[in-house]
Enzyme design. Structure first.
Site, PDB file in Angstrom:
ATOM      1  N   LYS A  11      29.289  33.004  38.769  1.00 19.84           N
ATOM      2  CA  LYS A  11      29.192  33.228  37.327  1.00 19.84           C
ATOM      3  C   LYS A  11      28.118  32.358  36.668  1.00 19.84           C
ATOM      4  O   LYS A  11      27.637  31.384  37.268  1.00 19.84           O
ATOM      5  CB  LYS A  11      30.561  32.964  36.690  1.00 19.84           C
ATOM      6  CG  LYS A  11      31.649  33.959  37.123  1.00 19.84           C
ATOM      7  CD  LYS A  11      32.973  33.694  36.406  1.00 19.84           C
ATOM      8  CE  LYS A  11      34.041  34.694  36.795  1.00 19.84           C
ATOM      9  NZ  LYS A  11      35.331  34.446  36.084  1.00 19.84           N
ATOM     10  N   TYR A  13      34.679  44.287  33.445  1.00 19.19           N
ATOM     11  CA  TYR A  13      35.956  43.629  33.135  1.00 19.19           C
ATOM     12  C   TYR A  13      36.836  44.481  32.210  1.00 19.19           C
ATOM     13  O   TYR A  13      37.708  43.944  31.524  1.00 19.19           O
ATOM     14  CB  TYR A  13      35.701  42.259  32.509  1.00 19.19           C
ATOM     15  CG  TYR A  13      35.549  41.110  33.516  1.00 19.19           C
ATOM     16  CD1 TYR A  13      36.544  40.830  34.451  1.00 19.19           C
ATOM     17  CD2 TYR A  13      34.427  40.279  33.511  1.00 19.19           C
ATOM     18  CE1 TYR A  13      36.420  39.783  35.353  1.00 19.19           C
ATOM     19  CE2 TYR A  13      34.296  39.218  34.417  1.00 19.19           C
ATOM     20  CZ  TYR A  13      35.306  38.986  35.335  1.00 19.19           C
ATOM     21  OH  TYR A  13      35.198  37.944  36.230  1.00 19.19           O
ATOM     22  N   PHE A  69      40.783  37.046  25.232  1.00 19.83           N
ATOM     23  CA  PHE A  69      39.543  36.388  25.642  1.00 19.83           C
ATOM     24  C   PHE A  69      38.454  37.375  26.081  1.00 19.83           C
ATOM     25  O   PHE A  69      37.398  36.963  26.548  1.00 19.83           O
ATOM     26  CB  PHE A  69      39.829  35.379  26.768  1.00 19.83           C
ATOM     27  CG  PHE A  69      40.528  35.978  27.969  1.00 19.83           C
ATOM     28  CD1 PHE A  69      39.823  36.707  28.923  1.00 19.83           C
ATOM     29  CD2 PHE A  69      41.892  35.818  28.139  1.00 19.83           C
ATOM     30  CE1 PHE A  69      40.463  37.262  30.023  1.00 19.83           C
ATOM     31  CE2 PHE A  69      42.548  36.368  29.251  1.00 19.83           C
ATOM     32  CZ  PHE A  69      41.826  37.089  30.184  1.00 19.83           C
ATOM     33  N   ARG A 111      39.997  34.435  47.662  1.00 18.39           N
ATOM     34  CA  ARG A 111      40.738  33.911  46.505  1.00 18.39           C
ATOM     35  C   ARG A 111      41.306  32.516  46.809  1.00 18.39           C
ATOM     36  O   ARG A 111      41.422  31.688  45.896  1.00 18.39           O
ATOM     37  CB  ARG A 111      41.810  34.912  46.053  1.00 18.39           C
ATOM     38  CG  ARG A 111      41.116  36.153  45.437  1.00 18.39           C
ATOM     39  CD  ARG A 111      42.065  37.121  44.787  1.00 18.39           C
ATOM     40  NE  ARG A 111      42.746  36.588  43.630  1.00 18.39           N
ATOM     41  CZ  ARG A 111      42.323  36.681  42.360  1.00 18.39           C
ATOM     42  NH1 ARG A 111      41.151  37.230  42.083  1.00 18.39           N
ATOM     43  NH2 ARG A 111      43.052  36.209  41.376  1.00 18.39           N
ATOM     44  N   THR A 153      42.702  30.356  38.744  1.00 17.53           N
ATOM     45  CA  THR A 153      41.842  30.709  37.608  1.00 17.53           C
ATOM     46  C   THR A 153      41.516  29.491  36.750  1.00 17.53           C
ATOM     47  O   THR A 153      40.365  29.273  36.371  1.00 17.53           O
ATOM     48  CB  THR A 153      42.555  31.774  36.730  1.00 17.53           C
ATOM     49  OG1 THR A 153      43.010  32.826  37.572  1.00 17.53           O
ATOM     50  CG2 THR A 153      41.628  32.319  35.653  1.00 17.53           C
ATOM     51  N   ARG A 184      36.789  26.291  42.419  1.00 15.36           N
ATOM     52  CA  ARG A 184      37.089  26.045  41.003  1.00 15.36           C
ATOM     53  C   ARG A 184      37.503  24.602  40.757  1.00 15.36           C
ATOM     54  O   ARG A 184      37.150  24.023  39.720  1.00 15.36           O
ATOM     55  CB  ARG A 184      38.129  27.050  40.506  1.00 15.36           C
ATOM     56  CG  ARG A 184      37.491  28.433  40.260  1.00 15.36           C
ATOM     57  CD  ARG A 184      38.523  29.502  40.082  1.00 15.36           C
ATOM     58  NE  ARG A 184      37.963  30.749  39.574  1.00 15.36           N
ATOM     59  CZ  ARG A 184      38.639  31.899  39.569  1.00 15.36           C
ATOM     60  NH1 ARG A 184      39.863  31.963  40.045  1.00 15.36           N
ATOM     61  NH2 ARG A 184      38.079  32.991  39.090  1.00 15.36           N
ATOM     62  N   ASN A 213      34.658  29.572  34.924  1.00 14.30           N
ATOM     63  CA  ASN A 213      35.287  29.106  36.153  1.00 14.30           C
ATOM     64  C   ASN A 213      34.524  29.474  37.418  1.00 14.30           C
ATOM     65  O   ASN A 213      35.102  29.631  38.483  1.00 14.30           O
ATOM     66  CB  ASN A 213      36.752  29.556  36.199  1.00 14.30           C
ATOM     67  CG  ASN A 213      36.896  31.056  36.132  1.00 14.30           C
ATOM     68  OD1 ASN A 213      35.904  31.774  36.081  1.00 14.30           O
ATOM     69  ND2 ASN A 213      38.125  31.540  36.161  1.00 14.30           N
ATOM     70  N   HIS A 215      34.051  34.857  40.510  1.00 13.40           N
ATOM     71  CA  HIS A 215      34.990  35.980  40.433  1.00 13.40           C
ATOM     72  C   HIS A 215      35.239  36.469  41.847  1.00 13.40           C
ATOM     73  O   HIS A 215      34.319  36.490  42.662  1.00 13.40           O
ATOM     74  CB  HIS A 215      34.395  37.136  39.614  1.00 13.40           C
ATOM     75  CG  HIS A 215      35.104  38.439  39.867  1.00 13.40           C
ATOM     76  ND1 HIS A 215      36.246  38.797  39.202  1.00 13.40           N
ATOM     77  CD2 HIS A 215      34.868  39.435  40.766  1.00 13.40           C
ATOM     78  CE1 HIS A 215      36.670  39.972  39.673  1.00 13.40           C
ATOM     79  NE2 HIS A 215      35.842  40.374  40.623  1.00 13.40           N
ATOM     80  N   GLU A 254      34.767  47.564  42.885  1.00 17.14           N
ATOM     81  CA  GLU A 254      33.822  46.541  42.399  1.00 17.14           C
ATOM     82  C   GLU A 254      32.574  46.464  43.271  1.00 17.14           C
ATOM     83  O   GLU A 254      31.478  46.250  42.758  1.00 17.14           O
ATOM     84  CB  GLU A 254      34.536  45.182  42.339  1.00 17.14           C
ATOM     85  CG  GLU A 254      35.597  45.155  41.249  1.00 17.14           C
ATOM     86  CD  GLU A 254      36.370  43.841  41.171  1.00 17.14           C
ATOM     87  OE1 GLU A 254      37.262  43.737  40.317  1.00 17.14           O
ATOM     88  OE2 GLU A 254      36.077  42.919  41.951  1.00 17.14           O
TER      89      GLU A 254
HETATM   90  P1  ATP Z   1      38.360  36.769  38.270  1.00 13.77           P
HETATM   91  O1  ATP Z   1      38.891  38.150  37.930  1.00 13.77           O
HETATM   92  O2  ATP Z   1      37.149  36.385  37.441  1.00 13.77           O
HETATM   93  O3  ATP Z   1      38.182  36.583  39.742  1.00 13.77           O
HETATM   94  P2  ATP Z   1      41.019  35.718  38.117  1.00 13.77           P
HETATM   95  O4  ATP Z   1      41.408  36.945  38.864  1.00 13.77           O
HETATM   96  O5  ATP Z   1      41.369  34.386  38.704  1.00 13.77           O
HETATM   97  O6  ATP Z   1      39.461  35.685  37.869  1.00 13.77           O
HETATM   98  P3  ATP Z   1      41.825  37.023  35.666  1.00 13.77           P
HETATM   99  O7  ATP Z   1      43.178  36.889  35.101  1.00 13.77           O
HETATM  100  O8  ATP Z   1      41.451  38.310  36.374  1.00 13.77           O
HETATM  101  O9  ATP Z   1      41.570  35.764  36.641  1.00 13.77           O
HETATM  102  O10 ATP Z   1      40.798  36.741  34.487  1.00 13.77           O
HETATM  103  C1  ATP Z   1      39.447  37.165  34.588  1.00 13.77           C
HETATM  104  C2  ATP Z   1      38.555  36.099  34.010  1.00 13.77           C
HETATM  105  O11 ATP Z   1      38.780  36.017  32.603  1.00 13.77           O
HETATM  106  C3  ATP Z   1      38.822  34.677  34.511  1.00 13.77           C
HETATM  107  O12 ATP Z   1      38.214  34.383  35.744  1.00 13.77           O
HETATM  108  C4  ATP Z   1      38.227  33.862  33.398  1.00 13.77           C
HETATM  109  O13 ATP Z   1      36.790  33.804  33.478  1.00 13.77           O
HETATM  110  C5  ATP Z   1      38.614  34.676  32.173  1.00 13.77           C
HETATM  111  N1  ATP Z   1      39.894  34.186  31.615  1.00 13.77           N
HETATM  112  C6  ATP Z   1      41.135  34.346  32.130  1.00 13.77           C
HETATM  113  N2  ATP Z   1      42.078  33.754  31.374  1.00 13.77           N
HETATM  114  C7  ATP Z   1      41.400  33.188  30.328  1.00 13.77           C
HETATM  115  C8  ATP Z   1      41.794  32.432  29.191  1.00 13.77           C
HETATM  116  N3  ATP Z   1      43.070  32.126  28.957  1.00 13.77           N
HETATM  117  N4  ATP Z   1      40.817  32.023  28.333  1.00 13.77           N
HETATM  118  C9  ATP Z   1      39.512  32.329  28.552  1.00 13.77           C
HETATM  119  N5  ATP Z   1      39.080  33.052  29.602  1.00 13.77           N
HETATM  120  C10 ATP Z   1      40.000  33.472  30.487  1.00 13.77           C
HETATM  121 MG    MG Z   2      40.801  38.905  38.270  1.00 12.32          MG
END
Ligand code: ATP
Ligand code: MG
Length: 140
Positions: free
Chosen positions: A11, A51, A59, A87, A93, A104, A114, A117, A128
């Site tokens: 990212k 997304y 968010f 993962r 996350t 992370r 973070n 992805h 994807e």
């Molecule tokens: P990713 O999909 O990016 O691999 P993830 O699966 O760990 O991450 P998700 O719940 O799918 O987490 O959220 C997607 C992305 O949205 C997160 O990686 C982060 O960048 C952002 N995100 C998630 N929760 C929050 C939050 N509470 N505040 C701000 N951004 C958030």
């Molecule tokens: Mg995710």
């Protein structure tokens, strides 16, 4: 366990800090092979499409702005159980909850910024990967 492919994104917070090599080393040390990779600049609209699953989340707008704020490196990782393994290497996350040694835990700046992805299931991995790569660009 089966050989899988998963979609990974390094990212903007990480590309801006020149962390691509350090993050790739973590994947390779875990036995994942980078079988496709390119550095691209997403538009906010493209980030929004990628997304879209999160479009009702509070968010979402911030996430799309962030993903379009600097280049990203999109990549396909291949290996045994690659989806779960990636993962695991990424960590939780929220970096405050991430296991020591994960990407992370070491590099993420916040729950939003973070660093990486990773796809979360075989169906999303396939979708994807197809979002970013043509079949001929993936060389296993
Ligand atoms: P990713 O999909 O990016 O691999 P993830 O699966 O760990 O991450 P998700 O719940 O799918 O987490 O959220 C997607 C992305 O949205 C997160 O990686 C982060 O960048 C952002 N995100 C998630 N929760 C929050 C939050 N509470 N505040 C701000 N951004 C958030
Ligand atoms: Mg995710």
């Amino acid at each position: 366990m089966a050989i899988e492919r998963t979609l990974s994104i390094i990212k903007p917070d990480a590309t801006k800090r020149n962390l691509t090599g350090k993050i790739n080393a973590k994947f390779e040390e875990a036995g994942l092979t980078i079988v496709a990779q390119k550095r691209i600049q997403l538009s906010k609209a493209q980030a929004g499409t990628f997304y879209a699953v999160h479009k009702e989340r509070p968010f979402y707008d911030e996430l799309c702005e962030f993903m379009a704020s600097a280049p990203v490196v999109v990549q396909v990782l291949e290996g045994e159980g690659a989806i779960a393994k990636n993962r695991e290497v990424m960590g939780a996350t929220n970096p405050a909850d991430a296991e020591p040694g994960t990407i992370r835990a070491e590099f993420a700046e916040s729950v939003g910024e973070n660093s990486v992805h990773g796809s979360d299931a075989p169906e999303t991995a396939a979708e994807e990967i197809a979002f970013f790569f043509a079949g001929l660009e993936i060389v296993g």
